[in-house]
Motif scaffolding. Structure first.
Motif, PDB file in Angstrom:
ATOM      1  N   VAL A  96      41.298  45.326 134.838  1.00 35.52           N
ATOM      2  CA  VAL A  96      40.455  44.320 134.195  1.00 35.52           C
ATOM      3  C   VAL A  96      40.512  44.546 132.689  1.00 35.52           C
ATOM      4  CG1 VAL A  96      38.106  43.471 133.908  1.00 35.52           C
ATOM      5  CG2 VAL A  96      38.926  44.115 136.171  1.00 35.52           C
ATOM      6  N   PHE A  97      40.892  43.499 131.946  1.00 34.88           N
ATOM      7  CA  PHE A  97      40.853  43.525 130.495  1.00 34.88           C
ATOM      8  C   PHE A  97      39.599  42.788 130.068  1.00 34.88           C
ATOM      9  CE2 PHE A  97      45.273  44.425 131.218  1.00 34.88           C
ATOM     10  CZ  PHE A  97      45.577  45.330 130.219  1.00 34.88           C
ATOM     11  N   ARG A  98      38.812  43.411 129.167  1.00 34.07           N
ATOM     12  CA  ARG A  98      37.530  42.845 128.764  1.00 34.07           C
ATOM     13  C   ARG A  98      37.508  42.674 127.253  1.00 34.07           C
ATOM     14  NH1 ARG A  98      32.642  46.358 130.640  1.00 34.07           N
ATOM     15  NH2 ARG A  98      33.813  47.856 129.402  1.00 34.07           N
ATOM     16  N   ASP A  99      37.216  41.447 126.823  1.00 34.28           N
ATOM     17  CA  ASP A  99      37.059  41.131 125.412  1.00 34.28           C
ATOM     18  C   ASP A  99      35.570  41.010 125.147  1.00 34.28           C
ATOM     19  OD1 ASP A  99      36.976  40.140 122.870  1.00 34.28           O
ATOM     20  OD2 ASP A  99      38.318  38.457 123.234  1.00 34.28           O
ATOM     21  N   PHE A 127      39.158  39.428 132.384  1.00 32.84           N
ATOM     22  CA  PHE A 127      40.113  38.843 133.307  1.00 32.84           C
ATOM     23  C   PHE A 127      40.878  39.945 134.022  1.00 32.84           C
ATOM     24  CE2 PHE A 127      41.805  38.871 129.037  1.00 32.84           C
ATOM     25  CZ  PHE A 127      43.064  39.433 129.159  1.00 32.84           C
ATOM     26  N   LEU A 128      41.213  39.670 135.247  1.00 36.04           N
ATOM     27  CA  LEU A 128      41.906  40.619 136.110  1.00 36.04           C
ATOM     28  C   LEU A 128      43.382  40.291 136.114  1.00 36.04           C
ATOM     29  CD1 LEU A 128      41.746  42.904 138.270  1.00 36.04           C
ATOM     30  CD2 LEU A 128      41.425  41.088 139.953  1.00 36.04           C
ATOM     31  N   ILE A 149      35.093  49.281 136.393  1.00 39.45           N
ATOM     32  CA  ILE A 149      34.160  48.167 136.449  1.00 39.45           C
ATOM     33  C   ILE A 149      34.215  47.569 137.851  1.00 39.45           C
ATOM     34  CG2 ILE A 149      35.842  46.452 135.689  1.00 39.45           C
ATOM     35  CD1 ILE A 149      33.602  45.100 134.106  1.00 39.45           C
ATOM     36  N   GLU A 150      33.076  47.037 138.286  1.00 40.21           N
ATOM     37  CA  GLU A 150      33.023  46.335 139.568  1.00 40.21           C
ATOM     38  C   GLU A 150      33.435  44.878 139.341  1.00 40.21           C
ATOM     39  OE1 GLU A 150      32.084  47.065 142.828  1.00 40.21           O
ATOM     40  OE2 GLU A 150      32.229  49.162 142.236  1.00 40.21           O
ATOM     41  N   TRP A 151      34.410  44.412 140.084  1.00 38.76           N
ATOM     42  CA  TRP A 151      34.898  43.032 139.980  1.00 38.76           C
ATOM     43  C   TRP A 151      35.000  42.494 141.398  1.00 38.76           C
ATOM     44  CZ3 TRP A 151      36.398  40.154 135.664  1.00 38.76           C
ATOM     45  CH2 TRP A 151      37.080  38.987 135.922  1.00 38.76           C
ATOM     46  N   GLU A 152      34.111  41.606 141.759  1.00 34.81           N
ATOM     47  CA  GLU A 152      34.071  41.008 143.099  1.00 34.81           C
ATOM     48  C   GLU A 152      34.037  42.089 144.187  1.00 34.81           C
ATOM     49  OE1 GLU A 152      37.262  38.208 143.357  1.00 34.81           O
ATOM     50  OE2 GLU A 152      36.433  36.953 141.774  1.00 34.81           O
ATOM     51  N   ASP A 153      33.112  43.028 144.021  1.00 37.82           N
ATOM     52  CA  ASP A 153      32.861  44.117 144.970  1.00 37.82           C
ATOM     53  C   ASP A 153      34.009  45.102 145.117  1.00 37.82           C
ATOM     54  OD1 ASP A 153      30.347  43.036 145.436  1.00 37.82           O
ATOM     55  OD2 ASP A 153      31.080  41.771 147.073  1.00 37.82           O
ATOM     56  N   VAL A 154      34.915  45.142 144.165  1.00 35.28           N
ATOM     57  CA  VAL A 154      36.012  46.110 144.155  1.00 35.28           C
ATOM     58  C   VAL A 154      35.989  46.808 142.800  1.00 35.28           C
ATOM     59  CG1 VAL A 154      38.511  46.429 144.355  1.00 35.28           C
ATOM     60  CG2 VAL A 154      37.386  44.621 145.661  1.00 35.28           C
ATOM     61  N   THR A 155      36.271  48.110 142.778  1.00 33.90           N
ATOM     62  CA  THR A 155      36.282  48.877 141.540  1.00 33.90           C
ATOM     63  C   THR A 155      37.681  48.895 140.954  1.00 33.90           C
ATOM     64  OG1 THR A 155      34.484  50.264 142.361  1.00 33.90           O
ATOM     65  CG2 THR A 155      35.771  51.115 140.509  1.00 33.90           C
ATOM     66  N   TYR A 156      37.783  48.492 139.678  1.00 33.05           N
ATOM     67  CA  TYR A 156      39.061  48.471 138.970  1.00 33.05           C
ATOM     68  C   TYR A 156      38.923  49.229 137.653  1.00 33.05           C
ATOM     69  CZ  TYR A 156      40.294  44.501 141.973  1.00 33.05           C
ATOM     70  OH  TYR A 156      40.552  43.686 143.039  1.00 33.05           O
ATOM     71  N   PRO A 157      40.032  49.767 137.118  1.00 33.06           N
ATOM     72  CA  PRO A 157      39.985  50.320 135.766  1.00 33.06           C
ATOM     73  C   PRO A 157      39.737  49.184 134.774  1.00 33.06           C
ATOM     74  CG  PRO A 157      42.079  50.831 136.845  1.00 33.06           C
ATOM     75  CD  PRO A 157      41.320  49.942 137.739  1.00 33.06           C
ATOM     76  N   VAL A 158      39.027  49.475 133.688  1.00 28.39           N
ATOM     77  CA  VAL A 158      38.738  48.453 132.674  1.00 28.39           C
ATOM     78  C   VAL A 158      39.268  48.916 131.321  1.00 28.39           C
ATOM     79  CG1 VAL A 158      36.428  49.307 132.149  1.00 28.39           C
ATOM     80  CG2 VAL A 158      36.984  46.933 131.703  1.00 28.39           C
TER      81      VAL A 158
END
Length: 82
Positions: free
Chosen positions: A13-16, A23-24, A35-44
């Motif tokens: 996930v890139f976060r501005d 956005f993923l 970060i939690e994104w739609e109930d899944v943990t991703y690196p941010v």
């Protein structure tokens, strides 16, 4: 593709933060933060500029001190050749 010569691509996930947009996508970049994104943990990964905040994509213009730049250039390098 040949095996074991390409970096591992994974969802990230890139976060501005300036535009409050995330956005993923897939990337080889690594991050210790998640970060939690739609109930899944991703690196941010936090970025300073994205299509949501870049003036070219948003149509927002910035005031640029062109007169000051020209004057500074002329002081530094003299008046143009005639």
């Amino acid at each position: 593709m040949r095996a074991r010569i390409h970096p591992e691509s994974r969802p990230v996930v890139f976060r501005d933060r300036s535009a409050d947009v995330a956005f993923l996508t897939r990337s080889t970049a690594r991050s210790a933060r998640t970060i939690e994104w739609e109930d899944v943990t991703y690196p941010v990964i936090d970025v300073e500029v994205s299509p949501a905040s870049h003036p070219f994509y948003t149509g927002a213009s910035r005031v640029v001190d062109t007169a000051g730049r020209v004057e500074r250039f002329e002081r530094r390098y003299g008046r143009g050749r005639q």
